[in-house]
Design a protein around this motif. Structure first.
Motif, PDB file in Angstrom:
ATOM      1  N   ARG A   1       0.739  -1.115   0.082  1.00  0.00           N
ATOM      2  CA  ARG A   1      -0.004   0.026   0.012  1.00  0.00           C
ATOM      3  C   ARG A   1       0.881   1.332   0.010  1.00  0.00           C
ATOM      4  O   ARG A   1       2.062   1.149   0.203  1.00  0.00           O
ATOM      5  CB  ARG A   1      -1.056   0.041   1.204  1.00  0.00           C
ATOM      6  CG  ARG A   1      -1.767  -1.101   1.431  1.00  0.00           C
ATOM      7  CD  ARG A   1      -2.490  -0.962   2.725  1.00  0.00           C
ATOM      8  NE  ARG A   1      -3.423  -2.385   2.793  1.00  0.00           N
ATOM      9  CZ  ARG A   1      -3.190  -3.189   3.601  1.00  0.00           C
ATOM     10  NH1 ARG A   1      -2.007  -3.003   4.540  1.00  0.00           N
ATOM     11  NH2 ARG A   1      -3.879  -4.385   3.812  1.00  0.00           N
ATOM     12  N   LEU A   2       0.232   2.447  -0.289  1.00  0.00           N
ATOM     13  CA  LEU A   2       0.973   3.489  -0.021  1.00  0.00           C
ATOM     14  C   LEU A   2       0.130   4.466   0.499  1.00  0.00           C
ATOM     15  O   LEU A   2      -1.216   4.760   0.489  1.00  0.00           O
ATOM     16  CB  LEU A   2       1.268   4.287  -1.576  1.00  0.00           C
ATOM     17  CG  LEU A   2       1.914   5.822  -1.809  1.00  0.00           C
ATOM     18  CD1 LEU A   2       3.098   5.697  -2.730  1.00  0.00           C
ATOM     19  CD2 LEU A   2       0.896   6.793  -1.823  1.00  0.00           C
ATOM     20  N   SER A   3       0.861   5.345   1.849  1.00  0.00           N
ATOM     21  CA  SER A   3      -0.122   6.040   2.645  1.00  0.00           C
ATOM     22  C   SER A   3       0.528   7.438   2.553  1.00  0.00           C
ATOM     23  O   SER A   3       1.734   7.778   2.283  1.00  0.00           O
ATOM     24  CB  SER A   3       0.027   5.408   4.092  1.00  0.00           C
ATOM     25  OG  SER A   3      -0.713   4.204   4.223  1.00  0.00           O
ATOM     26  N   LEU A   4      -0.437   8.432   2.630  1.00  0.00           N
ATOM     27  CA  LEU A   4      -0.145   9.747   2.770  1.00  0.00           C
ATOM     28  C   LEU A   4      -0.614  10.454   3.935  1.00  0.00           C
ATOM     29  O   LEU A   4      -1.777  10.178   4.141  1.00  0.00           O
ATOM     30  CB  LEU A   4      -0.527  10.412   1.368  1.00  0.00           C
ATOM     31  CG  LEU A   4      -0.103   9.890  -0.004  1.00  0.00           C
ATOM     32  CD1 LEU A   4      -1.242   8.875  -0.651  1.00  0.00           C
ATOM     33  CD2 LEU A   4       0.178  10.825  -1.202  1.00  0.00           C
ATOM     34  N   ALA A   5       0.039  11.661   4.484  1.00  0.00           N
ATOM     35  CA  ALA A   5      -0.552  12.481   5.647  1.00  0.00           C
ATOM     36  C   ALA A   5       0.055  13.773   5.578  1.00  0.00           C
ATOM     37  O   ALA A   5       1.214  13.935   4.977  1.00  0.00           O
ATOM     38  CB  ALA A   5      -0.115  11.695   6.914  1.00  0.00           C
TER      39      ALA A   5
END
Length: 387
Positions: A157-161
């Motif tokens: 997965r790729l997560s962003l914040a």
């Protein structure tokens, strides 16, 4: 400011971790105390989270915000200054708006212009957009990087914040330190983009988009600072600069909440206060901080500027407790940051927040106009090197 988070699957056999997305969004609650929102795509391939600080469209501006058929969802941290102009153009093209929010302009602009939509945005922003029809995630950061966005690939997965601390909530995030980032921190007192303290986490660089399609991640630069020079006189240059500064301040006064200005009494913040006073039909609210040690206090200078422009001025005198504040600062920065100005800004922001929601300041003036002494030193060294 608001807080945004997102996650997208990079593998066809894996959905996003909704609990992880919610944990990241909760970690950003301090950025958006006025509300929260969440979107998960029908197939569970992508999700968006948002914590809101209400500034524009207090009633219908909750996020995520969608296009007409909800096939495009977007979350935004920041402000789009030209959203009214964009909205008028898009409405003429047949788009129907459901809110008065600047965020909604991004959803419709993306429908109209695709990945090039970001080129038409004027503002300070980081946003994450999901296109359900194309199975595409688009994230973008403003031209000079005023608004942050971190991302990491982990477990398919790729997560962003908005903050690296939100990514720390991911249980499968590798915690390996980046030696190059440590070296850069010891050199510059901060970690420049795109690196972070962790080898597996990156900052999206200013003026870049991040696109995820078919499990592939790519970054694209959408803007480069102009390098062309213009022959002009000192008088003409001063007039152009004044017009540019006045327009910049005018655009930043668009808000549905109380706003003010941090005033140090220096050149940069004093110019902002002067222009705010010229553009506002009521007294500007200004805030200054001083310390109980006279050599470190700039209150007399700020007071003179406030009197000159007849602002509603408030002063705060504090006894700094660096050791007591350090845990909070470390938690919010999330990685090493060595600028001592973080301490007074922390105190001033806390105190001003009880009066206003938005505060302008003079940050960036020294960088744009070579105000620091080391710029002159660098110029001299460059001249020596050319000999």
């Amino acid at each position: 400011m608001c807080g945004i988070a997102g996650q997208v699957s990079l593998r066809s056999d894996r959905a996003i971790d909704v609990a992880a997305l919610q944990a990241m969004t909760r970690a950003l609650a301090h950025r958006g105390p006025d509300g929260d929102g969440e979107y998960v795509s029908p197939g569970g391939v992508a999700g968006l989270g948002h914590r809101r600080l209400s500034i524009i469209d207090l009633v219908t501006g909750g996020q995520p915000i969608y296009n007409e058929d909800r096939s495009v969802a977007v979350v935004l941290n920041g402000e789009i200054y030209n959203f009214e102009t964009l909205r008028a153009r898009l409405e003429r093209a047949g788009h129907r708006f459901a809110t008065r929010s600047d965020t909604e302009a991004i959803a419709h602009l993306y429908e109209e212009d695709g990945l090039d939509c970001v080129r038409h945005l004027r503002g300070m922003f980081a946003f994450i957009l999901w296109d359900e029809r194309r199975g595409r995630l688009l994230a973008a950061r403003d031209r000079v990087g005023k608004k942050p966005l971190y991302y990491a690939e982990h477990g398919g997965r790729l997560s962003l914040a908005s903050e690296i601390t939100a990514l720390y909530r991911l249980r499968d995030l590798p915690r390996t330190l980046d030696p190059e980032a440590i070296d850069l921190y010891l050199t510059h007192s901060y970690i420049p983009s795109p690196l972070t303290i962790l080898a597996g986490v990156r900052k999206l660089p200013p003026a870049h988009t991040l696109i995820v399609e078919g499990g592939a991640v790519r970054l694209e630069r959408y803007w480069t600072p102009p390098t062309a020079t213009v022959a002009t006189t000192e008088t003409e240059a001063a007039e152009r600069l004044t017009r540019a500064l006045e327009e910049a301040v005018r655009l930043r006064l668009i808000a549905d909440v109380p706003l003010g200005c941090f005033l140090s009494g220096g050149v940069d913040s004093s110019i902002v206060v002067a222009l705010m006073s010229r553009l506002s039909d009521k007294p500007v609210r200004t805030f200054s901080i001083g310390f109980d040690r006279e050599p470190y206090s700039e209150l007399p200078y700020a007071r003179r500027v406030a009197e000159l422009f007849k602002t509603e001025h408030e002063e705060f005198v504090v006894k700094p407790d660096a050791a007591g504040v350090l845990p909070d600062l470390a938690e919010h920065f999330g990685e090493p940051f060595g600028d001592s100005s973080a301490l007074p800004v922390w105190y001033l922001s806390q105190l001003a927040r009880s009066r206003v929601t938005v505060a302008l300041n003079g940050d960036g003036g020294d960088e744009l106009f070579a105000g620091y002494p080391w710029y002159a030193t660098a110029a001299r060294l460059a001249g020596i090197a050319r000999r």
